[in-house]
Enzyme design. Structure first.
Site, PDB file in Angstrom:
ATOM      1  N   ASP A  67     -34.278  -9.757  10.446  1.00 46.19           N
ATOM      2  CA  ASP A  67     -33.112  -9.368  10.048  1.00 46.19           C
ATOM      3  C   ASP A  67     -32.789 -10.600   8.830  1.00 46.19           C
ATOM      4  O   ASP A  67     -32.790 -11.639   9.095  1.00 46.19           O
ATOM      5  CB  ASP A  67     -32.096  -9.594  11.053  1.00 46.19           C
ATOM      6  CG  ASP A  67     -30.659  -9.507  10.695  1.00 46.19           C
ATOM      7  OD1 ASP A  67     -30.164  -8.327  10.202  1.00 46.19           O
ATOM      8  OD2 ASP A  67     -29.912 -10.631  11.010  1.00 46.19           O
ATOM      9  N   THR A 100     -28.596  -6.766   4.817  1.00 49.50           N
ATOM     10  CA  THR A 100     -28.524  -8.190   4.304  1.00 49.50           C
ATOM     11  C   THR A 100     -30.117  -8.578   3.616  1.00 49.50           C
ATOM     12  O   THR A 100     -29.740  -9.391   2.577  1.00 49.50           O
ATOM     13  CB  THR A 100     -28.530  -8.962   5.563  1.00 49.50           C
ATOM     14  OG1 THR A 100     -29.499  -8.481   6.613  1.00 49.50           O
ATOM     15  CG2 THR A 100     -27.476  -9.059   6.172  1.00 49.50           C
ATOM     16  N   THR A 101     -30.925  -7.814   3.862  1.00 49.02           N
ATOM     17  CA  THR A 101     -32.082  -8.190   2.917  1.00 49.02           C
ATOM     18  C   THR A 101     -31.969  -7.241   1.740  1.00 49.02           C
ATOM     19  O   THR A 101     -32.496  -7.976   0.705  1.00 49.02           O
ATOM     20  CB  THR A 101     -33.529  -7.554   3.930  1.00 49.02           C
ATOM     21  OG1 THR A 101     -33.467  -7.909   5.221  1.00 49.02           O
ATOM     22  CG2 THR A 101     -34.727  -7.970   3.157  1.00 49.02           C
ATOM     23  N   ASP A 393     -26.482  -4.359  14.395  1.00 51.69           N
ATOM     24  CA  ASP A 393     -26.523  -3.827  12.989  1.00 51.69           C
ATOM     25  C   ASP A 393     -26.156  -2.245  13.076  1.00 51.69           C
ATOM     26  O   ASP A 393     -25.434  -1.901  12.166  1.00 51.69           O
ATOM     27  CB  ASP A 393     -27.796  -4.047  12.277  1.00 51.69           C
ATOM     28  CG  ASP A 393     -28.137  -5.370  12.127  1.00 51.69           C
ATOM     29  OD1 ASP A 393     -27.390  -6.397  11.897  1.00 51.69           O
ATOM     30  OD2 ASP A 393     -29.214  -5.646  11.239  1.00 51.69           O
TER      31      ASP A 393
END
Length: 536
Positions: A67, A100-101, A393
């Site tokens: 994550d 997020t990545t 998520d």
């Protein structure tokens, strides 16, 4: 030798990087952060082990995760541009829970392209102007390609399942994504469109395997009932409190007492006991049959509750007790003098249940009907923690989709769609802004390229094939990583939330623009430690 700058303005030991040095420092820091999390992208992305060191070898904590927000949150960075990207990933996590990545990699790739343009003597403000035009074109293309099936209940549920599967496919739960996708969708649909994720509790219990995880339609509390108290209560009236309930030692705050015999100590203890008995009587006066306290309940009040036939639960963790107040419709109290101010929670049944070797309390038929608990089982603490992050998520993305029910196709399809739209506009845009727009298009294409690279595929071949498909109007084509080819995302069922993609695009551009604007870094002089030379 004469100094070039004889007039010093900044304090001694203060540092200043200007012009090229400042810009280079920012580019290097941001690109390094992007490269750090790049290998975790996509369904074949790799995980990272994070070790936080304590004072001793037994105090170190290990996390295994892919994550992006968790990785960036736990690493210490000193570079200001890197810190901006770390903050950006946290905002992405808070806003929509996923991507997020992607947002970090896109921002880093934009700055990688900007570095090349700056080296070609193109002014940063021209690059930013081109990026702004490109962002609007990309956003419009994405919105045009989005679909809304919220009017068709069956189709919308299938869309939600596909979004959950796509979100979980790059996580530790990818092998069990069908099970967890259904579990997440069932939990989110129980909210009846409210999007109140506080009503969904996630409980982590070691033991069993990931597939043993399940959804319980009620509220589970990992606590024990007091001694000799009822183990099952129907039509519960629950008083939830955060108040001290301890009388095992004398506590007369701010006072010093001298006694000349043990009998006087006994009198003080008796006074304390009477005070506690009075407090318990005040609680019982509200006609509750269940008492749940945030703090400890010592032996004497526990005995009083048992004598009155009241179920008493102590030390309910703060997150648990706040959530319990929400789902039962009660309020957390600290004083019990006024009956008008006390609001009791209700539920139809409280009973003890066993999950593995753990004894838990289940609250069934709570006032907030949509409340439920996802119980995660797993072999180790690290697996359970990562499963928790993955489900969080998925729930956040599904909640965002319920609020704004537009979907887009995944597998690099949306990025290529936006990249082609920007590239087409760049060819008819005069001036240097066109070069910045082309660079923006290349940065967008880097996302599907990274997904293909992480899967060990020939990214150059696949990306050119994908670009050609989109140029021919096949706007649902993306990367089929399982078969290593370009495929139709609509047929495969790889869909993502429009809100997540939009947030990735906007956040990445804003962060990259902020870093690109900088031409000077001033580091303040460290504060001197003032030694105390006082006289003995």
């Amino acid at each position: 030798m004469v100094s070039l700058n004889p007039f010093r303005i900044l304090k001694h030991e203060a540092e200043e990087d200007i012009g090229e040095n400042a810009r280079m420092s920012n580019f290097i820091g941001a690109i390094a952060i992007g490269d750090l999390v790049k290998s975790t992208m996509g369904p074949k992305g790799m995980d990272k082990i994070l070790i936080s060191m304590g004072r001793g070898p037994m105090d170190s904590k290990i996390e295994v995760t892919n994550d992006g927000a968790t990785i960036l949150k736990n690493i210490g960075v000193d570079n200001p541009a890197a810190k901006i990207l770390v903050d950006m990933s946290k905002v992405q996590d808070d806003e929509v829970g996923d991507g997020t990545t992607s947002v970090t990699v896109l921002a880093a790739e934009l700055l990688r392209e900007a570095e090349k343009l700056v080296n070609e003597k193109i002014h940063p403000q021209i690059i930013i102007s081109g990026w702004r035009k490109a962002t609007k074109i990309a956003h419009d293309a994405l919105q045009l390609a989005s679909l809304n099936h919220s009017q068709n209940e069956t189709q919308f549920r299938e869309d939600l399942l596909n979004i959950a599967r796509t979100t979980l496919s790059s996580k530790i739960l990818s092998q069990h994504k069908e099970h967890f996708a259904k579990l997440s969708v069932d939990a989110i649909l129980r909210l009846k469109g409210s999007g109140n994720l506080s009503a969904i509790q996630i409980l982590k219990l070691k033991g069993g395997c990931l597939e043993d995880s399940f959804l319980d339609e009620g509220f589970l509390l990992d606590k024990k009932i007091g001694q000799y108290q009822p183990k099952r209560v129907e039509n519960a009236r629950i008083l939830i409190a955060n108040t001290p309930m301890d009388t095992d030692k004398i506590k007369i705050f701010g006072s010093r007492i001298k006694v000349d015999s043990m009998a006087k100590v006994a009198e003080l203890e008796l006074a304390e006991k009477e005070k506690m008995k009075d407090k318990v009587n005040h609680i019982l006066a509200h006609e509750c049959n269940v008492f749940i306290n945030r703090q400890l309940i010592y032996n004497y009040p526990e005995q009083l509750f048992a004598d009155a036939g009241i179920m008493a639960i102590e030390h309910a963790d703060f997150d648990g007790i706040e959530r319990l107040a929400l789902v039962t419709g009660g309020e957390i109290m600290s004083t019990f003098d006024s009956a008008a101010k006390v609001k009791l929670g209700t539920c139809k049944l409280i009973e003890e249940i066993m999950i593995g070797e753990n004894t838990l309390l289940r609250f069934s038929g709570v006032a907030l009907g949509e409340a439920c608990t996802i119980v995660i089982r797993g072999a180790t603490e690290q697996i359970i923690d990562e499963a928790d992050r993955s489900i969080h998520d998925a729930l956040c993305v599904l909640s965002s989709t319920i609020r704004e029910p537009f979907i887009v196709y995944g597998g690099g399809c949306s990025e290529m769609l936006m990249a082609n739209a920007v590239s087409a506009e760049a060819t008819i845009t005069p001036g240097k802004e066109a070069v910045a727009m082309e660079a923006f298009s290349k940065a967008l294409q880097s996302l599907p390229t990274t997904i293909a690279d992480n899967a060990g595929l020939d990214s150059a071949d696949l990306i050119h094939e994908l670009r050609a498909c989109h140029a021919l109007g096949e706007n649902s084509m993306g990367l089929d990583i399982e078969h290593g080819t370009v495929g139709c995302m609509k047929a495969i069922g790889i869909t993502e939330s429009f809100v997540v993609k939009k947030q990735v695009l906007i956040s990445a551009v804003e962060a990259a623009e902020m870093i690109l604007r900088v031409d000077c870094i001033i580091k303040a002089a460290p504060r001197k430690r003032v030694e105390d030379h006082g006289h003995c």
